[in-house]
Design a protein around this motif. Sequence first.
Motif, mmCIF file in Angstrom:
data_model
loop_
_atom_site.group_PDB
_atom_site.id
_atom_site.type_symbol
_atom_site.label_atom_id
_atom_site.label_comp_id
_atom_site.label_asym_id
_atom_site.label_seq_id
_atom_site.Cartn_x
_atom_site.Cartn_y
_atom_site.Cartn_z
ATOM 1 N N ILE A 165 12.253 5.603 -3.182
ATOM 2 C CA ILE A 165 11.713 4.127 -3.560
ATOM 3 C C ILE A 165 10.488 4.458 -4.188
ATOM 4 O O ILE A 165 9.476 5.007 -3.421
ATOM 5 N N ILE A 166 10.315 3.690 -5.477
ATOM 6 C CA ILE A 166 8.770 4.150 -5.761
ATOM 7 C C ILE A 166 8.097 2.440 -6.169
ATOM 8 O O ILE A 166 8.825 1.361 -6.248
ATOM 9 N N ASN A 167 6.727 2.619 -5.963
ATOM 10 C CA ASN A 167 5.983 1.384 -6.126
ATOM 11 C C ASN A 167 5.570 1.059 -7.459
ATOM 12 O O ASN A 167 5.040 2.355 -8.038
ATOM 13 N N ARG A 168 5.685 0.293 -8.321
ATOM 14 C CA ARG A 168 5.417 0.355 -9.811
ATOM 15 C C ARG A 168 3.811 0.671 -10.093
ATOM 16 O O ARG A 168 3.476 0.938 -10.962
ATOM 17 N N LYS A 169 2.912 0.228 -9.037
ATOM 18 C CA LYS A 169 1.554 0.484 -9.127
ATOM 19 C C LYS A 169 1.087 2.041 -9.219
ATOM 20 O O LYS A 169 0.233 2.339 -9.386
ATOM 21 N N ALA A 170 2.364 2.910 -8.405
ATOM 22 C CA ALA A 170 1.958 4.165 -8.381
ATOM 23 C C ALA A 170 2.480 4.869 -9.463
ATOM 24 O O ALA A 170 2.404 6.191 -9.647
ATOM 25 N N MET A 171 3.254 4.130 -10.421
ATOM 26 C CA MET A 171 3.943 4.946 -11.623
ATOM 27 C C MET A 171 3.067 4.884 -12.866
ATOM 28 O O MET A 171 2.486 3.873 -13.224
ATOM 29 N N ASP A 172 3.179 5.864 -13.655
ATOM 30 C CA ASP A 172 2.410 5.900 -14.836
ATOM 31 C C ASP A 172 3.331 5.540 -16.125
ATOM 32 O O ASP A 172 3.227 4.977 -16.873
ATOM 33 N N ASP A 193 0.823 -1.213 0.207
ATOM 34 C CA ASP A 193 0.153 0.060 0.094
ATOM 35 C C ASP A 193 0.863 1.348 0.001
ATOM 36 O O ASP A 193 0.337 2.455 -0.081
ATOM 37 N N VAL A 194 2.431 1.276 -0.055
ATOM 38 C CA VAL A 194 3.018 2.211 -0.061
ATOM 39 C C VAL A 194 3.173 2.583 -1.266
ATOM 40 O O VAL A 194 3.681 1.984 -2.193
ATOM 41 N N HIS A 195 2.887 3.922 -1.771
ATOM 42 C CA HIS A 195 3.196 4.302 -3.000
ATOM 43 C C HIS A 195 4.604 4.773 -3.140
ATOM 44 O O HIS A 195 4.959 4.249 -4.455
ATOM 45 N N TYR A 196 5.179 5.178 -2.394
ATOM 46 C CA TYR A 196 6.659 5.532 -2.312
ATOM 47 C C TYR A 196 7.390 5.953 -1.038
ATOM 48 O O TYR A 196 6.627 6.368 -0.103
ATOM 49 N N VAL A 197 8.706 5.959 -1.086
ATOM 50 C CA VAL A 197 9.345 6.230 0.268
ATOM 51 C C VAL A 197 10.091 7.269 -0.271
ATOM 52 O O VAL A 197 10.936 7.351 -1.056
ATOM 53 N N HIS A 198 10.175 8.213 0.793
ATOM 54 C CA HIS A 198 11.001 9.465 0.433
ATOM 55 C C HIS A 198 11.817 9.564 1.577
ATOM 56 O O HIS A 198 11.562 9.708 2.774
ATOM 57 N N ALA A 199 13.135 10.148 1.215
ATOM 58 C CA ALA A 199 14.080 10.524 2.490
ATOM 59 C C ALA A 199 14.725 11.960 2.137
ATOM 60 O O ALA A 199 14.786 12.171 0.919
ATOM 61 N N GLU A 200 14.546 12.738 3.295
ATOM 62 C CA GLU A 200 14.885 14.201 2.897
ATOM 63 C C GLU A 200 15.432 14.492 4.388
ATOM 64 O O GLU A 200 15.018 14.307 5.290
ATOM 65 N N ALA A 201 16.722 15.220 4.281
ATOM 66 C CA ALA A 201 17.340 15.799 5.468
ATOM 67 C C ALA A 201 17.567 14.402 6.704
ATOM 68 O O ALA A 201 17.177 14.862 7.829
ATOM 69 N N GLY A 202 17.590 13.361 6.301
ATOM 70 C CA GLY A 202 17.665 12.313 7.175
ATOM 71 C C GLY A 202 16.625 11.544 7.844
ATOM 72 O O GLY A 202 16.475 10.698 8.509
ATOM 73 N N ILE A 203 15.204 12.102 7.091
ATOM 74 C CA ILE A 203 13.779 11.610 7.679
ATOM 75 C C ILE A 203 13.505 10.846 6.663
ATOM 76 O O ILE A 203 13.270 11.279 5.476
ATOM 77 N N VAL A 204 12.770 9.401 6.940
ATOM 78 C CA VAL A 204 12.361 8.592 5.753
ATOM 79 C C VAL A 204 10.929 8.589 6.299
ATOM 80 O O VAL A 204 10.468 8.253 7.100
#
Length: 252
Positions: free
Chosen positions: A207-214, A160-171
């Motif tokens: 990190i992306i989920n292929r289901k959330a990608m066009d 169910d995760v669309h994508y994982v995003h990391a910024e300034a050490g926070i995931v």
Amino acid sequence: MTTVLIIEDEVKTARQLARLIEDDGDFTVSAIMPSVKEACEWLLQHTPGLIFSDIQLADGLSFEIFRRVPVKAPVIFCTAYDQYAINAFETNGIDYLLKPIEIEKLQKSLQKFRDMKSLFIPEADYAERMGNTLAKIGGSHKTSLLIHHRERIIPLKLEDVHYVHAEAGIVTLHVQGGMRYHVSYTLEEMEGMMNPQLFFKVNRQFIINRKAMDGAEHYFSRRLLVSMNVKTPCDIIVSKARVQAFLVWMES
């Protein structure tokens, strides 16, 4: 991700070089040292994966650094002079770039480093890589993760995760319904947990989920721009070094 030390006494040149290196996507600049003295002090406390070094510094030639400090990292020398080439390759030099540095030649130097690195994998790294490979073959990825959100503990299905995003050490996990959950894992740790058939780490932020990608389209400097069917905080660019693997993943 390979950590890089830049040894350069011209501030503008150093910053431009750092930007070009990090644009590649596989490298992160840990420090910029402007002198022989400061570079020696830094190297006594840190171990970079790769060094970019000017030769003529304000307090001497950079070759003195490698005489004073035992350095195992390969070095790409960047200088306006060509008379030091022989000296460069007598140290840890793997390439020699003349200023002003051309992007194409820089990219070739970075690829040369990658090619050489793949031939000489330390035993510990080899064991770790083999373990990761076997884990993927064995299908040991997680299907769910416990999320600590406020006072609640939530079992989250990773699919169910669309994508994982990391910024300034926070995931942050961005999931269905627009919910966002912060986790204590690094992006690399999350990558190891997730099904590689469903998820792909496109760069050091996503990190992306292929289901959330066009799909994807060609982007500047032989990279790819990913089109998502959900809102993202910024454009998702596939680093040049990952394009081929990404295309294989899309096709699989």
